[in-house]
Design a protein around this motif. Structure first.
Motif, mmCIF file in Angstrom:
data_model
loop_
_atom_site.group_PDB
_atom_site.id
_atom_site.type_symbol
_atom_site.label_atom_id
_atom_site.label_comp_id
_atom_site.label_asym_id
_atom_site.label_seq_id
_atom_site.Cartn_x
_atom_site.Cartn_y
_atom_site.Cartn_z
ATOM 1 N N UNK A 37 0.872 -1.185 0.000
ATOM 2 C CA UNK A 37 0.000 0.000 0.000
ATOM 3 C C UNK A 37 0.900 1.223 0.000
ATOM 4 N N UNK A 38 0.644 2.135 -0.915
ATOM 5 C CA UNK A 38 1.376 3.397 -0.961
ATOM 6 C C UNK A 38 0.417 4.491 -0.505
ATOM 7 N N UNK A 39 0.918 5.385 0.339
ATOM 8 C CA UNK A 39 0.051 6.437 0.858
ATOM 9 C C UNK A 39 0.823 7.743 1.002
ATOM 10 N N UNK A 40 0.070 8.827 1.013
ATOM 11 C CA UNK A 40 0.628 10.153 1.283
ATOM 12 C C UNK A 40 -0.152 10.732 2.449
ATOM 13 N N UNK A 41 0.571 11.196 3.448
ATOM 14 C CA UNK A 41 -0.038 11.899 4.570
ATOM 15 C C UNK A 41 0.611 13.262 4.659
ATOM 16 N N UNK A 42 -0.099 14.215 5.222
ATOM 17 C CA UNK A 42 0.444 15.571 5.328
ATOM 18 C C UNK A 42 1.703 15.619 6.174
ATOM 19 N N UNK A 43 1.681 15.016 7.347
ATOM 20 C CA UNK A 43 2.831 15.042 8.247
ATOM 21 C C UNK A 43 2.756 13.835 9.169
ATOM 22 N N UNK A 44 3.904 13.390 9.668
ATOM 23 C CA UNK A 44 3.892 12.252 10.589
ATOM 24 C C UNK A 44 3.400 12.671 11.971
ATOM 25 N N UNK A 45 2.862 11.731 12.686
ATOM 26 C CA UNK A 45 2.506 11.964 14.083
ATOM 27 C C UNK A 45 3.739 11.615 14.904
ATOM 28 N N UNK A 46 4.297 12.614 15.536
ATOM 29 C CA UNK A 46 5.492 12.376 16.341
ATOM 30 C C UNK A 46 5.231 12.838 17.771
ATOM 31 N N UNK A 47 5.843 12.175 18.740
ATOM 32 C CA UNK A 47 5.619 12.561 20.135
ATOM 33 C C UNK A 47 6.210 13.933 20.452
ATOM 34 N N UNK A 48 5.697 14.559 21.488
ATOM 35 C CA UNK A 48 6.166 15.895 21.884
ATOM 36 C C UNK A 48 7.640 15.916 22.248
ATOM 37 N N UNK A 49 8.154 14.811 22.761
ATOM 38 C CA UNK A 49 9.555 14.777 23.180
ATOM 39 C C UNK A 49 10.506 14.321 22.069
ATOM 40 N N UNK A 50 10.048 14.313 20.829
ATOM 41 C CA UNK A 50 10.854 13.898 19.675
ATOM 42 C C UNK A 50 12.005 14.880 19.476
ATOM 43 N N UNK A 51 13.236 14.370 19.332
ATOM 44 C CA UNK A 51 14.397 15.254 19.178
ATOM 45 C C UNK A 51 15.091 15.085 17.831
ATOM 46 N N UNK A 52 14.780 14.019 17.110
ATOM 47 C CA UNK A 52 15.393 13.800 15.795
ATOM 48 C C UNK A 52 14.729 14.680 14.738
#
Length: 143
Positions: free
Chosen positions: A60-75
């Motif tokens: 399955x190929x998909x396009x999403x606007x942006x990833x869901x990342x946690x608030x403490x994400x540093x990368x």
């Protein structure tokens, strides 16, 4: 009561909407940025999937606007995601439109970035060098 010709809207901003025409000879955009991005991804994915669908299986190929990342994400914000399928669940390759567009300055750079991401993810699935998945990737771009 005197009728005067209205040249401004009720917020005094000037004419808006369909009455305003583009300059003669100006290129009008085809669809929204999202639609243009989806069409670009579809074109690239269709070409690569047609070439490798037998070895890839169901993807399955998909396009999403942006990833869901946690608030403490540093990368850095991811540009794509690959989740391998298992059993009846298909493999899922997702491209994140807004982070990709943010890193590209023009249409050519955007096309190159989408091609690179799709080729690298498919190469990982097939356990092949990226330049074997699509010759446009180029052997010099491999790690």
């Amino acid at each position: 009561m005197e009728h005067r010709r209205r040249t401004r809207d009720r917020h005094d901003r000037g004419m808006r909407g369909p009455a305003v025409q583009a300059r003669p000879g100006a290129r009008l955009p085809r669809g929204s940025r999202r639609e243009q991005f989806d069409a670009l991804v579809l074109r690239i994915v269709t070409d690569i999937d047609a070439r490798w669908s037998r070895r890839l299986g169901l993807v399955e190929y998909a396009v999403e606007d942006a990833p869901l990342i946690p608030d403490d994400w540093t990368d850095t914000v991811p540009l794509s995601s690959l989740v391998r399928g298992s059993g009846t669940t298909p493999t899922r390759l997702v491209l994140f439109r807004r982070p990709i567009e943010h890193r590209c300055e023009g249409r050519a750079e955007l096309e190159a970035m989408v091609l690179t991401l799709v080729v690298e993810q498919v190469a990982e699935l097939l356990d092949l060098p990226a330049h074997e998945v699509d010759p446009r990737y180029g052997p010099a771009d491999d790690d």
